[in-house]
Design an enzyme around this catalytic site. Structure first.
Site, PDB file in Angstrom:
ATOM      1  N   ILE A 122       0.867  -1.171   0.000  1.00 22.81           N
ATOM      2  CA  ILE A 122       0.000   0.000   0.000  1.00 22.81           C
ATOM      3  C   ILE A 122       0.910   1.229   0.000  1.00 22.81           C
ATOM      4  CG2 ILE A 122      -2.022  -1.071   1.070  1.00 22.81           C
ATOM      5  CD1 ILE A 122      -1.177  -0.054   3.749  1.00 22.81           C
ATOM      6  N   ASP A 123       0.396   2.334  -0.499  1.00 23.27           N
ATOM      7  CA  ASP A 123       1.207   3.533  -0.656  1.00 23.27           C
ATOM      8  C   ASP A 123       1.712   4.056   0.687  1.00 23.27           C
ATOM      9  OD1 ASP A 123       0.654   3.427  -3.371  1.00 23.27           O
ATOM     10  OD2 ASP A 123      -1.077   4.754  -3.200  1.00 23.27           O
ATOM     11  N   LYS A 124       2.784   4.831   0.636  1.00 26.52           N
ATOM     12  CA  LYS A 124       3.383   5.417   1.831  1.00 26.52           C
ATOM     13  C   LYS A 124       2.339   6.129   2.689  1.00 26.52           C
ATOM     14  CE  LYS A 124       6.487   9.137   3.255  1.00 26.52           C
ATOM     15  NZ  LYS A 124       7.357  10.250   2.803  1.00 26.52           N
TER      16      LYS A 124
ATOM     17  N   ARG B 119      -7.008   5.629  -5.830  1.00 27.48           N
ATOM     18  CA  ARG B 119      -6.776   7.059  -6.028  1.00 27.48           C
ATOM     19  C   ARG B 119      -7.047   7.464  -7.475  1.00 27.48           C
ATOM     20  NH1 ARG B 119      -0.797   7.527  -3.820  1.00 27.48           N
ATOM     21  NH2 ARG B 119      -1.129   9.780  -4.148  1.00 27.48           N
TER      22      ARG B 119
END
Length: 303
Positions: free
Chosen positions: A137-139, A237
């Site tokens: 998962i993204d930062k 997103r």
């Protein structure tokens, strides 16, 4: 050494080889592709070419991807939020702001550093920089991740992702009031040709499907649950922006005027999978971070 093959399609002809190949995989940069060409690791129709080579229809590209550079990834003592652990699997709740795995030039402070201190028996399928990492998962996205502690578990968990049998539900706050209660976004995602750091919906992208349902509506925002059927880079997103409801706080895909949150309001809340050894279905749920919950409370109060 991994080998990747690709045949040039109509929309790719007359384009530079580095541009075409960098769009095949979002993790490949044009600089990296040029280096492969210079090293002879990338050939066209069996021949070594120059970095400025322009592709022709039906060109056969073969890339011999070298093994990842051996870099020391040091264990670091972190206060990890472990939800479950046994001899095969770890389920961890990643905080917003933490990178999942190291990369050249960024070798410390990642989830992998913490996991290597917590348990030194992670699978080796993804090499030295991403041991045990089955999905990411993204930062600036918080929430649950499953990590494999051996290669058998890793392969079994990856196959579930391929089979689309893993449950992955996210909570998100988006700009705008979504009029319908449920929806499915089926739109392919690929690298943005105008911005290599971004993804976008493109005809020749990889299949991407997101299901969503509206949980609450506010004056200018909606609180939604998004369920992934596929797992493309930045999928939720990109998809929510594509239908006109970008995530609040998203610095890359959202508007500048937004809610006061450090990064996109996106939380991987529910994770479910079949245990690789016991074959028992397991599901976990992590509560929203405090700042996420506080924003929701303020929206409910109309502030």
């Amino acid at each position: 050494m991994e080998k990747v093959e690709h045949i040039i399609q109509e929309n790719e002809q007359n384009e530079r080889i580095d541009k075409v190949v960098s769009l095949i995989n979002p993790e490949w940069s044009r600089t990296q592709v040029k280096q492969w060409v210079k090293d002879g690791a990338l050939t066209v129709n069996g021949k070594v070419i120059k970095p400025n080579y322009k592709c022709s229809l039906n060109d056969q590209i073969e890339i011999s991807i070298p093994e990842p550079e051996a870099l020391d990834v040091l264990p670091e003592d972190m206060n990890l939020d472990i939800y479950y652990e046994d001899h095969d699997v770890v389920v961890v709740n990643k905080p917003r702001g933490m990178v999942v795995h190291p990369a050249p030039g960024h070798l410390t402070g990642t989830l992998v550093n913490g996991l290597m201190h917590h348990c030194n028996d992670l699978s080796g399928i993804n090499g030295v920089l991403r041991p045990g990492i089955v999905h990411r998962i993204d930062k600036d996205t918080s929430g649950l991740l499953m990590v494999a502690k051996n290669d058998y578990a890793h392969e079994k968990l990856v196959q579930q992702l391929v089979d689309k049998s893993v449950t992955r539900k996210y909570y998100a706050i988006v700009h705008g009031i979504i009029p319908h209660d449920y929806g499915t976004i089926d739109a392919p995602i690929g690298r943005d040709s105008h911005d290599r750091q971004s993804m976008t919906v493109v005809d020749k992208g990889k299949n991407a499907v997101t299901h969503f349902r509206v949980l609450e509506r506010f004056d200018q925002f909606s609180f939604v649950e998004c369920e992934l059927e596929t797992g493309r880079t930045h999928q939720i997103r990109v998809h929510m922006k594509y239908i006109g409801f970008p995530l609040a706080g998203d610095p890359k895909y959202g508007p500048r005027k937004t809610l006061k949150i450090d990064g996109q309001a996106l939380h991987a809340a529910i994770l479910g999978f079949v245990h690789p050894k016991t074959e028992e279905y397991m599901e976990f749920e992590a509560p929203m971070p405090k700042d996420f919950q506080q924003i929701l409370d303020e929206l409910r109060q109309g502030s």
